[in-house]
Structures are given as C-alpha cells and as structure tokens.
Motif scaffolding. Sequence first.
Motif, PDB file in Angstrom:
ATOM      1  N   LEU A 495     -38.994 -64.748 -49.230  1.00 53.30           N
ATOM      2  CA  LEU A 495     -40.287 -64.019 -49.882  1.00 53.30           C
ATOM      3  C   LEU A 495     -41.380 -64.815 -49.999  1.00 53.30           C
ATOM      4  O   LEU A 495     -42.712 -64.392 -49.970  1.00 53.30           O
ATOM      5  N   LYS A 501     -40.869 -57.190 -45.184  1.00 52.11           N
ATOM      6  CA  LYS A 501     -40.473 -56.208 -46.259  1.00 52.11           C
ATOM      7  C   LYS A 501     -39.256 -56.660 -47.144  1.00 52.11           C
ATOM      8  O   LYS A 501     -38.380 -57.163 -46.571  1.00 52.11           O
ATOM      9  N   ILE A 502     -39.216 -55.950 -48.214  1.00 49.60           N
ATOM     10  CA  ILE A 502     -38.130 -56.296 -49.216  1.00 49.60           C
ATOM     11  C   ILE A 502     -36.747 -55.993 -48.488  1.00 49.60           C
ATOM     12  O   ILE A 502     -35.519 -56.830 -48.262  1.00 49.60           O
ATOM     13  N   SER A 514     -30.515 -52.709 -49.906  1.00 50.00           N
ATOM     14  CA  SER A 514     -31.745 -53.107 -50.461  1.00 50.00           C
ATOM     15  C   SER A 514     -31.694 -52.926 -51.948  1.00 50.00           C
ATOM     16  O   SER A 514     -32.346 -53.823 -52.600  1.00 50.00           O
ATOM     17  N   GLY A 518     -31.787 -55.743 -54.708  1.00 48.84           N
ATOM     18  CA  GLY A 518     -32.763 -55.872 -55.944  1.00 48.84           C
ATOM     19  C   GLY A 518     -32.170 -56.183 -57.109  1.00 48.84           C
ATOM     20  O   GLY A 518     -32.439 -57.011 -57.995  1.00 48.84           O
ATOM     21  N   PRO A 529     -37.209 -58.562 -56.530  1.00 50.83           N
ATOM     22  CA  PRO A 529     -37.944 -59.462 -55.415  1.00 50.83           C
ATOM     23  C   PRO A 529     -39.545 -59.328 -55.214  1.00 50.83           C
ATOM     24  O   PRO A 529     -40.275 -60.359 -54.924  1.00 50.83           O
ATOM     25  N   SER A 530     -40.054 -57.974 -55.394  1.00 46.52           N
ATOM     26  CA  SER A 530     -41.403 -57.997 -55.229  1.00 46.52           C
ATOM     27  C   SER A 530     -42.382 -58.657 -56.224  1.00 46.52           C
ATOM     28  O   SER A 530     -43.152 -59.418 -56.270  1.00 46.52           O
ATOM     29  N   ASP A 531     -41.740 -58.572 -57.475  1.00 48.62           N
ATOM     30  CA  ASP A 531     -42.476 -59.398 -58.607  1.00 48.62           C
ATOM     31  C   ASP A 531     -42.440 -61.099 -58.574  1.00 48.62           C
ATOM     32  O   ASP A 531     -43.333 -61.761 -58.815  1.00 48.62           O
ATOM     33  N   TYR A 532     -41.139 -61.193 -57.852  1.00 46.31           N
ATOM     34  CA  TYR A 532     -40.955 -62.636 -57.735  1.00 46.31           C
ATOM     35  C   TYR A 532     -42.177 -63.418 -56.507  1.00 46.31           C
ATOM     36  O   TYR A 532     -42.450 -64.359 -56.867  1.00 46.31           O
ATOM     37  N   ARG A 533     -42.267 -62.386 -55.756  1.00 51.26           N
ATOM     38  CA  ARG A 533     -43.216 -62.843 -54.560  1.00 51.26           C
ATOM     39  C   ARG A 533     -44.700 -62.825 -55.056  1.00 51.26           C
ATOM     40  O   ARG A 533     -45.244 -63.827 -54.999  1.00 51.26           O
ATOM     41  N   ASP A 534     -44.759 -61.846 -55.830  1.00 44.85           N
ATOM     42  CA  ASP A 534     -46.274 -61.934 -56.446  1.00 44.85           C
ATOM     43  C   ASP A 534     -46.602 -63.064 -57.497  1.00 44.85           C
ATOM     44  O   ASP A 534     -47.349 -63.609 -57.272  1.00 44.85           O
TER      45      ASP A 534
END
Length: 542
Positions: A495, A501-502, A514, A518, A529-534
């Motif tokens: 990430l 992509k996730i 997936s 999550g 996962p997306s919040d962690y990357r951001d």
Amino acid sequence: MYRVMLIDDEPIILEKLQNVIDWEKENCRIVAVADNGAEAMNLCRDLKPQIIFSDIYMPLMDGLELAEEIKILLPESLVILISGYNEFAYAQKAIEAGVFRYLLKPIRAGELSKILAEAKSRLTERRQATEEKIRLQNLIKKNLPGLREKFFVKLINGQLGPEDLKEQLAFLEIKLQGEWWGTILFHLDNYPQLAQKKKEAELQFYQFHLLELIKKRYTAPSFLYSLIHRPAEIVLLYGLTEPGEEKKLYETTLFVQDEILKADGVSFSAGFGGLYPELVALERSYQEALLALEFKVWTGANALIPYRDIENSKSGRLLHHREQETFSSLLRGGNREKILGFIQQIFTTLKTANYLHMPKSYLLLTVLDLVNQIIRSLLEFNGSLEEIYGPAFDPVREINNFETLDQLQTWLEKMAWQAVAFINDHKQKVGRNFVEKAREYIEENFHDPDLNLEKVADQVYVSSCYLSRLFKEVTAYSFTEYLNRRRVSAAEKLLLTTGAKIYEIAEAVGFRDSHYFGIVFKKITGLAPSDYRDQIRSNPFA
C-alpha cells in the motif's frame, strides 16, 4: 521317452494302433500290447505305462473297469478310451473313471497325434508340479530350524493361540515332552558397556558361546529349545515332567555362570518365569522372566532371579501394572502437581496395614521400579543422568541409606521434580524449534491462498493439533492470527510503495476475497486499506 500301452481285443485295430503313427517321432515307446483288460492289468503292474489306449468293449474286463483299476494302481498314468460309439452315457462313465480322453473309431492319425500331444503335455505338467512340490518340501525341510525358531518367537510373543499349536507342531516336526512349561532368559550383563568397548565379532562370540553352553549343559528337562531372541538375550524354553525338576535348572544355571565367567570374563543374569501346564502359557512365563530381570538393578550382575521370589501378591508393585504406565505418562506430560500427587498416593498405600509386614527388599524394589520409570523417561528426551543428578548419582546406594518411608518419599519427589524440570525445558526448546521452522515456511509461502495449518504441520512433521498449541505458547497468537498479521504486514508495504488496487494487493498477500481482506486489515491496523494508504501518504511520519 513316454511308455505307452495299447489294448484292444481286435487284432486288426491293435495292429493299426501300432502303425498309424511313428511312435518314436512322438517320443513314445510301446512297452506292451494286450487283447483284454485282465492281461493289461498284469502288464501294468510290471511295466507301469504312462499313456494307455484301451478299447471299451473287451472280454474279462472292459475299458471302463480297467480305467478304474488303473486309477488306483497308477494314479499318475493317463487312460484314453477307444470306442465306435459316441454316446453321452459312455463319456459320462469315462469321466467318472478318471479317463483322460475319448477316441472314436475309425482311428485317424491326426486325431491320435493330437490326443497324444495333449497327454504328453499333461504328463509334463504333472511331472513339473511334482518336481516343484518336492523342491518346496526339500526347501521347507532345509529351513525347518529357522521356521521352528520363528514358531517359538511367535509363541513367547503371544502371537499363537491354542488352536494353532497342534497343526504347527506337526508341520515343524516338533515332538513335545513334559507336563509343565517354563522359560529362562539369559541376559549378558553390562551389554551397553561391552558394546562400546568390544568389537562386534567379540560380542557375537560371547553370545554364541553362551548359547552352546546352554545347549550342552541343560539336559535334565524333558524338552528343551534355546534361541537368540535379541542382542544380549537368549531364551530357553523347557518342559518338565514335574515342577520339582526345576531345582536342577537352578544348579545348572549357577554352573554355567561360573563356566562362562572363567572362560570369557563376562557374566550373565538369568530370569526364571513361572511354570504352567499349558504350552501357550509360555508367553506369560516369558513376560515374567523379563520382569524378573528388571530387578537385576537391585540384585547386581551374575544373578539368578526366579519370578516367584520377587512376586508380591499383596502389593502387586512388582508386576507390570497399569500404575507403572500411568507414572510414565505423567512424567512425559510434565505436570509437577499430578506427579507429586501420584507419588504421595503410592506412599500412602505403602503405609497402610496391608504393607506393614512387607520385606524391606520388596519395598526397595518397589521404589526402584519408580526410579526406573523416571530414568527411562529422561532417556527418551535425551537427558543426561550425570548432568541432571550429578556424577555420583547411584540410586541403589542412596535408597539403601534411607531408613524410613518419609525419607524415601522426599528423595523420590525431588528426583521426579528434577526430571520434570528437564523434560519441560526440553519440550519448550523442541517446541520453539518447530515453531521457528513453521515461521520460516510461512515467510516463504504466506502469499499462497491455500496455505493452512495442516499444510504447515506436514512440512515440519508434527500434527496440526500439536503445532496449533505450540504456536499459541511461543508466539502468543493462534496460527490463523499469526498468518493474517504476516499477510497484513506485507500488504502495508505494498500500500505504501505501489499503486496497486486493493483487490490486487489482497491477492498478492494470499487473500482470495478482497472484502475479507479489508475486514482483517482493519481489525489489525484499525484502518481500512484505502484509509491506511491515504493516511500514510498524507503523513508519512505518522
């Protein structure tokens, strides 16, 4: 060449039979001809033909009667009947009489040659079968000594029942004499030390010399059989007419002990099992002799130990019993409280009224039995008695120095405590080693979506149940928790360092789903996962 006889009451037919084919080319020789069954039988007794062609209808004795007589006199010979009638009734009677084939008149050379070839083939098959049977019988006879030894080994190991004995004794040509059956076990003393100091040839010499002395000196019983059962162990099975003859065996054993000690400088101890009226009870006698020899640790080397002298019918402590196995299991399990409770229970029993008159020797042997279990358990875990108990460890000497049961109990509890401490430490080291190997395998294969506890357990050669318990003890995580954390750790790096992509990252670290990825990721990191990357990209130092 095959010996052939021709029988027919018509001279023309008889002459045609002699000349219709070239008998010599067929590897056959006509040894006799006859014009009636009675004459043929007389010739058969003297000439013993192998193939017999006979007409059915003849004076004095017809072909069917002749075939029946030949079947009794020459069972290996083949009879071929000749007839001008092709009737089922004749064919049926011919089969009952043991006739090989049925040849119809007029006789044709081709048909005669065909039937003759079949007869020769059948005789060849019979001869080969007979030769093979003789060969196997000779082979069995040649190997009878080895087969007899296997029989007696099975007998003392309890692999034969009463229903097997009669048939096998007859087959092996073993003639039994005696009314009472027993065993003696001879163990070379200090065999492990001898094996370290002596060459294999010398060890074999000691063993076979002792075996020869046993065969030579033991002559009193009605039946004797001796064999080398295991390294350093010789078994003597014997039958007596009456139990009183056993005294002679004791005297002979003492004599042989002196003889081999003087000749070879080695000693042996002998354990005597009980005497029983059934041959199948030799298994029990053998087990008793083994138990008797276990107490050589107390009697010392060069001992003669009858089982009946150590058996204690009140306590039962000298027998192979369930409590002995329980103590061994507790030691291997490593539970200190249960082991101390077991020892306390044993000594509480020994202090009851039933045991107040127990001879001191029996008491010491009871304690030594427990000590033996402790030592065996330590050796199973590669323990060194010298490192655990010190170089001067001598349980027999120490036990003999104690005067009260309380002193013995305290000493035994301490010894068991030290053993359990070593066993538990050893098991932890072994457990950590298994877990470390499992972690290495997970590190290399965590991206495999099919990776599971069973697959990892197979790779480190332990059961999945045992590995699961070890994982929890060593890492504080279950196997699944550990695997998920490793996968999430790898996902965190992807990430951070890739734009994948996730769902691609989920697949890369071993998750098929997936969505489930999550859920696991958020449970471990607190973020999707997306919040962690951001969050990491916006604040890389967070």
